[in-house]
Design a protein around this motif. Structure first.
Motif, short mmCIF file in Angstrom:
data_model
loop_
_atom_site.label_atom_id
_atom_site.label_comp_id
_atom_site.label_asym_id
_atom_site.label_seq_id
_atom_site.Cartn_x
_atom_site.Cartn_y
_atom_site.Cartn_z
N ILE A 81 -23.59 24.32 -22.24
CA ILE A 81 -22.97 22.98 -23.26
C ILE A 81 -21.47 22.10 -22.42
O ILE A 81 -20.52 23.23 -21.55
N VAL A 82 -21.47 20.87 -23.06
CA VAL A 82 -19.86 20.46 -22.90
C VAL A 82 -19.22 21.09 -23.71
O VAL A 82 -19.68 20.44 -24.94
N HIS A 83 -18.03 21.63 -23.68
CA HIS A 83 -17.04 21.59 -25.11
C HIS A 83 -16.10 20.20 -25.32
O HIS A 83 -15.68 19.75 -23.94
N ARG A 84 -16.46 19.77 -25.52
CA ARG A 84 -16.16 18.68 -25.79
C ARG A 84 -14.48 18.34 -26.73
O ARG A 84 -13.67 19.17 -26.85
N GLU A 85 -13.34 17.18 -26.48
CA GLU A 85 -11.84 17.00 -27.18
C GLU A 85 -11.70 17.48 -28.51
O GLU A 85 -10.86 18.34 -28.00
N TRP A 86 -12.51 17.36 -29.44
CA TRP A 86 -12.08 17.62 -30.85
C TRP A 86 -12.49 19.43 -30.98
O TRP A 86 -11.40 20.04 -31.51
N GLY A 87 -12.97 19.83 -29.90
CA GLY A 87 -13.90 21.19 -30.15
C GLY A 87 -13.01 21.87 -29.94
O GLY A 87 -12.85 22.88 -29.94
N MET A 88 -12.31 21.75 -27.96
CA MET A 88 -11.30 22.41 -27.35
C MET A 88 -10.15 22.58 -27.90
O MET A 88 -9.68 22.99 -28.02
N ARG A 89 -9.73 21.25 -28.99
CA ARG A 89 -8.54 21.23 -29.68
C ARG A 89 -8.19 22.83 -30.86
O ARG A 89 -7.37 23.54 -30.92
N ILE A 90 -9.97 22.98 -31.16
CA ILE A 90 -9.94 23.95 -32.13
C ILE A 90 -9.27 24.71 -31.75
O ILE A 90 -8.83 26.02 -32.43
N LEU A 91 -10.96 24.84 -30.32
CA LEU A 91 -11.24 26.15 -30.49
C LEU A 91 -9.27 27.50 -29.42
O LEU A 91 -9.49 28.21 -29.51
N ARG A 92 -8.53 25.91 -28.74
CA ARG A 92 -7.39 26.40 -28.50
C ARG A 92 -6.75 27.67 -29.92
O ARG A 92 -5.66 27.82 -28.89
N LYS A 93 -6.64 26.40 -30.80
CA LYS A 93 -5.80 27.12 -31.93
C LYS A 93 -6.43 28.40 -32.19
O LYS A 93 -6.08 29.54 -32.40
N ILE A 94 -7.73 28.68 -32.07
CA ILE A 94 -8.49 29.99 -32.49
C ILE A 94 -8.21 30.66 -31.68
O ILE A 94 -7.20 32.32 -31.62
N TYR A 95 -7.75 30.31 -30.18
CA TYR A 95 -7.29 31.39 -29.25
C TYR A 95 -6.11 32.12 -29.32
O TYR A 95 -5.33 32.73 -29.21
#
Length: 488
Positions: free
Chosen positions: A42-56
């Motif tokens: 899948i392509v991880h999109r902009e809003w999703g990546m912002r959230i995922l970075r926070k989890i990381y």
């Protein structure tokens, strides 16, 4: 614009069609796009990546507090590494992607795209660890992908390429390794439960369902809205299997050469994301805890003809004030979209607070704060805004946490008939079972065949049955009360 509005928003109810609701939220909230053309990628999109970075970031902070240092290993794993630990290679072999050619030329040695990293880490630990003084040796890698040939895929639940986080630790004694297992559990609790508000239970997996190559696996399961459970993290007692396979040894205080005791810990980045989407979201879209929200609040000016400039000027003052106070703020000054459209858009994206500012608010020196969790509105003065935003974020989080418990259902059953009745209710079922070692796997297989339920394991402090409980499948004396559930 009309076409954009027509296709905007969630069109199904979460409680009526959870699977479609989940897919729409993932796509429409710009979390991911699965139209890449290759199943499971899948392509991880902009809003999703912002959230995922926070989890990381949350996980990185916690493991570094526990003295783990960051490393980054290659995506390629030599074939010779896989053959060193028999159970591990047998467990992962069906899922491995092998690279065999470069252009038209066959490679002298094929290599795998990393399905997990035990073999990679311990091949290097054998070179890095020499003495008991090097121990404990704690390393982690973050913001990476792993690759497994999954037949059924769904964004953030199962993929052929998915985001990953892992720690690998070496210890002088088994007791120290087991203490690390407890610390891993505490780290996941601090992130998943205390920051993301995901209720879960840690269970020791049955021997037939442990990580390939581990002595024991401890896994965190949470209940999703459709009643199935999702594994959001695991920590593994690897014993000395890998250290013997890869010759990870150290010279102890008594000058004798000994094998290290190893552990590995894998919080499920994708599964944590899926749980946040599924457990907290509603019919309007995402509902985000403040800890992972890209913006704490969005400012929506209410423009009236002739007063656009004064409203926008006031909104930008509010934006600056809140930013200086430490909040992440976004001002939505797009005049091509109506306030109503913006309200729906930012609700879809799950921003915790919305601040509405119109001409009357400018005149009165007040603004309206709308909470995402319950859509309640509060009018506050500009002078008190920073403190009000802080309190509203806290209340928003409190409501999210409170609502999250509605899916965390635990039933009790004494026999198979009661289990069959409870299956349709979803969630966990606790029931007597003959055991969790290999001898009981046939009962587990029969249970799954008859009900779809899997034996998820036992709690860490679960004591053997003392009464006359009978296994719900074979009727023999039950050893434990086990946790059952349908699972992703």
């Amino acid at each position: 614009m009309e076409e954009k509005k027509k296709n905007f928003g969630i069109t199904v109810k979460k409680e009526e069609n959870f699977s479609e609701w989940f897919s729409q939220v993932v796509f429409k909230a710009n979390l991911a796009d699965n139209r890449y053309g290759l199943q499971g990628f899948i392509v991880h999109r902009e809003w999703g990546m912002r959230i995922l970075r926070k989890i990381y970031e949350l996980l990185e902070k916690e493991v570094e507090k526990d003295n783990h240092d960051p490393v980054l290993f290659p995506i390629a794993i030599p074939e010779k590494f896989f053959t060193k630990e028999k159970e591990h290679v047998e467990g992962f072999a069906p899922e491995v992607f092998w690279i065999t050619k470069a252009g038209e030329h066959e490679l002298a040695e094929q290599f795998a795209l990393r399905p997990t990293s035990e073999t990679a880490f311990y091949s290097m630990y054998a070179l890095w660890i020499r003495s008991w003084k090097d121990l404990p040796f704690k390393r982690y890698q973050s913001r990476i992908c792993v690759y497994r040939n999954e037949s059924q895929t769904k964004p953030f639940l199962r993929g052929r390429e998915f985001l990953f986080f892992e720690t690998h630790c070496a210890f002088r004694t088994h007791e120290e390794a087991l203490e690390q297992i407890k610390k891993d559990m505490e780290i996941l609790k601090k992130v998943a439960e205390e920051k993301l508000f995901i209720p879960f239970v840690f269970l020791r997996r049955p021997k037939w369902d442990k990580f390939a190559g581990a002595e024991d696996t401890y896994a965190a399961d949470c209940v999703m809205p459709d009643g199935k459970v999702s594994q959001i993290g695991t920590t593994h007692d690897l014993g000395q299997r890998f250290s013997k396979a890869f010759d990870v040894t150290f010279k102890d205080r008594d000058m004798k050469e000994k094998h290290a005791w190893l552990t590995c810990f894998g919080p499920g980045i994708w599964r944590l994301m899926a749980a946040v989407i599924a457990i907290h979201g509603d019919d309007q879209g995402l509902v985000l805890p403040s800890s992972i929200a890209p913006y704490h609040c969005v400012i929506v000016p209410i423009y009236f003809k002739g007063k656009e400039d004064i409203v926008e000027k006031h909104a930008k003052i509010v934006e600056s004030t809140l930013s200086k106070a430490g909040f992440k703020v976004f001002g939505d000054y797009n005049k091509e979209e109506t306030p109503g459209f913006k309200f729906n858009k930012w609700e879809l994206f799950g921003v915790p607070l919305r601040i509405e500012i119109g001409p009357r608010d400018v005149e009165s020196g007040k603004v309206v704060i709308a909470r995402r969790s319950d859509r309640a509105k509060t009018e506050v003065s500009i002078e008190d805004l920073a403190e009000a935003v802080k309190k509203q974020l806290e209340e928003n989080d409190r409501i999210i946490k409170e609502k999250s418990l509605r899916y965390h259902v635990i039933h009790e059953a004494r026999n198979f008939e009661e289990v069959k009745e409870l299956v349709k209710k979803g969630g966990f079922i606790r029931a007597p079972f003959c055991g969790i070692d290999e001898a009981c796997e046939q009962c587990a297989e029969k249970l799954q065949e008859l009900t779809g339920l899997k034996v998820r394991g036992i709690t860490l402090n679960e004591k053997p049955c003392e009464n006359d409980e009978k296994c719900i499948i074979c009727g023999k004396k039950a050893k434990y009360i086990v946790w059952l559930a349908k699972a992703y």
